[in-house]
Scaffold this motif. Structure first.
Motif, mmCIF file in Angstrom:
data_model
loop_
_atom_site.group_PDB
_atom_site.id
_atom_site.type_symbol
_atom_site.label_atom_id
_atom_site.label_comp_id
_atom_site.label_asym_id
_atom_site.label_seq_id
_atom_site.Cartn_x
_atom_site.Cartn_y
_atom_site.Cartn_z
ATOM 1 N N LEU A 56 0.825 -1.205 0.000
ATOM 2 C CA LEU A 56 0.000 0.000 0.000
ATOM 3 C C LEU A 56 0.862 1.259 0.000
ATOM 4 C CD1 LEU A 56 -2.771 -1.075 2.530
ATOM 5 C CD2 LEU A 56 -3.132 -0.407 0.143
ATOM 6 N N ALA A 57 1.917 1.259 0.813
ATOM 7 C CA ALA A 57 2.787 2.430 0.883
ATOM 8 C C ALA A 57 3.538 2.658 -0.426
ATOM 9 C CB ALA A 57 3.774 2.271 2.038
ATOM 10 N N ALA A 58 3.739 1.593 -1.197
ATOM 11 C CA ALA A 58 4.478 1.712 -2.457
ATOM 12 C C ALA A 58 3.586 2.040 -3.640
ATOM 13 C CB ALA A 58 5.238 0.415 -2.734
ATOM 14 N N GLN A 59 2.269 2.144 -3.427
ATOM 15 C CA GLN A 59 1.369 2.457 -4.536
ATOM 16 C C GLN A 59 1.646 3.858 -5.088
ATOM 17 O OE1 GLN A 59 -1.152 0.697 -6.102
ATOM 18 N NE2 GLN A 59 -0.396 -1.095 -4.997
ATOM 19 N N VAL A 64 0.887 10.214 2.402
ATOM 20 C CA VAL A 64 1.574 9.842 3.644
ATOM 21 C C VAL A 64 0.580 9.898 4.791
ATOM 22 C CG1 VAL A 64 3.421 10.427 5.239
ATOM 23 C CG2 VAL A 64 3.764 10.718 2.779
ATOM 24 N N HIS A 65 0.363 8.778 5.435
ATOM 25 C CA HIS A 65 -0.546 8.708 6.579
ATOM 26 C C HIS A 65 0.161 9.258 7.809
ATOM 27 C CE1 HIS A 65 -3.059 6.881 9.732
ATOM 28 N NE2 HIS A 65 -4.015 6.868 8.815
ATOM 29 N N PRO A 66 -0.586 9.857 8.759
ATOM 30 C CA PRO A 66 0.059 10.385 9.974
ATOM 31 C C PRO A 66 0.863 9.338 10.748
ATOM 32 C CG PRO A 66 -2.166 11.236 9.801
ATOM 33 C CD PRO A 66 -2.002 10.255 8.681
ATOM 34 N N LEU A 67 0.453 8.079 10.708
ATOM 35 C CA LEU A 67 1.180 7.037 11.432
ATOM 36 C C LEU A 67 2.436 6.578 10.692
ATOM 37 C CD1 LEU A 67 -1.743 4.829 12.796
ATOM 38 C CD2 LEU A 67 -0.588 6.753 13.879
ATOM 39 N N LEU A 68 2.578 7.016 9.439
ATOM 40 C CA LEU A 68 3.799 6.722 8.668
ATOM 41 C C LEU A 68 4.769 7.894 8.655
ATOM 42 C CD1 LEU A 68 2.278 4.925 5.550
ATOM 43 C CD2 LEU A 68 3.621 3.848 7.350
ATOM 44 N N SER A 206 -9.872 2.772 -2.634
ATOM 45 C CA SER A 206 -8.600 3.334 -3.085
ATOM 46 C C SER A 206 -7.525 2.872 -2.124
ATOM 47 C CB SER A 206 -8.659 4.861 -3.139
ATOM 48 O OG SER A 206 -8.808 5.400 -1.834
ATOM 49 N N SER A 207 -6.293 2.919 -2.594
ATOM 50 C CA SER A 207 -5.190 2.510 -1.722
ATOM 51 C C SER A 207 -5.086 3.427 -0.512
ATOM 52 C CB SER A 207 -3.875 2.513 -2.505
ATOM 53 O OG SER A 207 -3.613 3.811 -3.034
ATOM 54 N N LYS A 208 -5.384 4.710 -0.669
ATOM 55 C CA LYS A 208 -5.330 5.662 0.447
ATOM 56 C C LYS A 208 -6.351 5.297 1.522
ATOM 57 C CE LYS A 208 -5.853 10.588 1.513
ATOM 58 N NZ LYS A 208 -6.145 11.943 0.958
ATOM 59 N N ALA A 209 -7.581 4.955 1.100
ATOM 60 C CA ALA A 209 -8.627 4.604 2.069
ATOM 61 C C ALA A 209 -8.292 3.308 2.797
ATOM 62 C CB ALA A 209 -9.968 4.495 1.355
#
Length: 283
Positions: A56-59, A64-68, A206-209
Motif C-alpha cells: 500500500l505504501a508503495a502504490q 503519507v498517513h500520519p502514522l507513517l 482506493s489505496s489511500k482509504a
C-alpha cells in the motif's frame, strides 16, 4: 531429641512447599499451552499485514498517513509490558533492566505506558514518568482489552505529543528462552518489498482509504500480540521456575532425611550405651 524434632519439622515444611510448587508448575504448564497456541497463531497475521502495508505504501500517488510520518524525535513513548505477578524466574528483572537501559541511552525525554504491576512498580520506584498504567488484563485477554492502550498511542502520535513509540515486551522463543525485545511501533515501518516492480494489486475504494483503515488496525494488533507474547513468556518462565523449586525442595528433603537418620541413629546408640553401662555397673 530437640534436634530430631527440629529436623522432622523442617522436612514436613519443605514437603508442603514442594507440593505447592508442583501444583503451580502444573497450572503454569496448562496455561502456557493455551498462551503458546495464541502467540503462534497470531504471528502469520502480523507478518502478512506488514507485507500488505508495504504494498500500500508503495502504490503510486499514495498519500503519507500520519502514522507513517517521520519527524525529528523530541519525545519518546515506550509501552512497557510485564506480568502482574512474580515467581517467574528472572523474567521481570530482565525486562525491567532492558527497558531502563534503553531509556538511559535516549537523549529525548521518555514517557511510559506500563502494562503489568511489576513494570509499573519498578518504573515508579526509580522515578520514571508513567503516563498511563494497565493491570489485571488476565491470562486470556481479547483484542478489546488492549484497545485502550492502542488508542492512547495512536492519539498521542497523531497529535504530535510524541515523535516515536516503542514496544517493550518479553518475546516467547521456547519454554526455556524468553527474550526481552524492544521494537519500534510508530512511525510504522512497512516490510521491504522483495520485487518492487511487481505491484499488481488493485485496492478498492482506493489505496489511500485502505491504508488509512489498515494502519490503526495494525497498531492494535501489534500491541495485542505483544501482550500475548508476554503471557506465554510469563507462564513458561513460571513453569520452569516452579519445576526448579520443586527439584531443589526434594533435594533438601533428601539431605534432611539423611541428617535425621544419622541423628536418630546416634541417639539410639547413645541410649544403648547408657543401658549397657548401667547394667554393667549393677553387676
Amino acid at each position: 531429641m530437640a534436634n530430631i524434632r527440629l529436623i522432622r519439622r523442617r522436612i514436613r515444611s519443605i514437603q508442603s512447599t514442594a507440593k505447592i510448587t508442583r501444583a503451580m508448575e502444573m497450572i503454569a504448564a496448562s496455561k502456557m499451552r493455551r498462551a503458546q497456541q495464541n502467540v503462534l497463531a497470531g504471528r502469520p497475521y502480523a507478518e502478512k499485514i506488514r507485507q500488505v502495508l508495504a504494498h500500500l505504501a508503495a502504490q503510486p500517488g499514495a498519500a503519507v498517513h500520519p502514522l507513517l510520518e517521520r519527524r525529528e524525535v523530541s519525545n519518546i513513548q515506550v509501552i512497557h509490558i510485564t506480568p502482574d505477578r512474580g515467581l517467574c524466574g528472572g523474567l521481570n528483572t530482565n525486562m525491567n533492566r532492558s527497558t531502563a537501559s534503553f531509556i538511559l541511552e535516549q537523549v529525548a525525554p521518555t514517557v511510559l505506558i506500563t502494562v503489568g504491576k511489576k513494570g509499573r512498580d519498578y518504573m515508579t520506584r526509580y522515578g520514571r514518568q508513567v503516563q498511563a498504567e494497565f493491570t489485571a488484563i488476565g491470562d486470556q485477554p481479547s483484542l478489546m482489552d488492549t484497545l485502550p492502550i492502542s488508542r492512547i498511542v495512536i492519539d498521542d502520535y497523531s497529535n504530535g505529543s510524541v515523535d516515536a513509540v516503542y514496544l517493550a515486551y518479553p518475546r516467547f522463543v521456547n519454554t526455556m528462552i524468553q527474550r526481552p525485545v524492544l521494537d519500534q511501533l510508530l512511525p510504522v515501518q512497512p516490510a521491504t518489498i522483495e520485487r518492487p516492480g511487481e505491484i499488481e494489486y488493485i485496492y478498492e475504494p482506493s489505496s489511500k482509504a485502505v491504508l488509512a483503515e489498515l494502519l490503526p488496525r495494525f497498531v492494535e494488533m501489534e500491541v495485542y500480540h505483544a501482550v500475548l507474547e508476554s503471557i506465554a513468556s510469563e507462564q513458561s518462565a513460571r513453569m520452569v521456575a516452579m519445576r526448579n523449586a520443586t527439584e531443589n525442595a526434594n533435594e533438601m528433603v533428601q539431605d534432611l532425611t539423611l541428617a535425621y537418620n544419622k541423628a536418630r541413629q546416634e541417639m539410639i546408640t547413645k541410649e544403648l550405651l547408657d543401658i549397657t553401662g548401667g547394667a554393667e555397673a549393677l553387676a
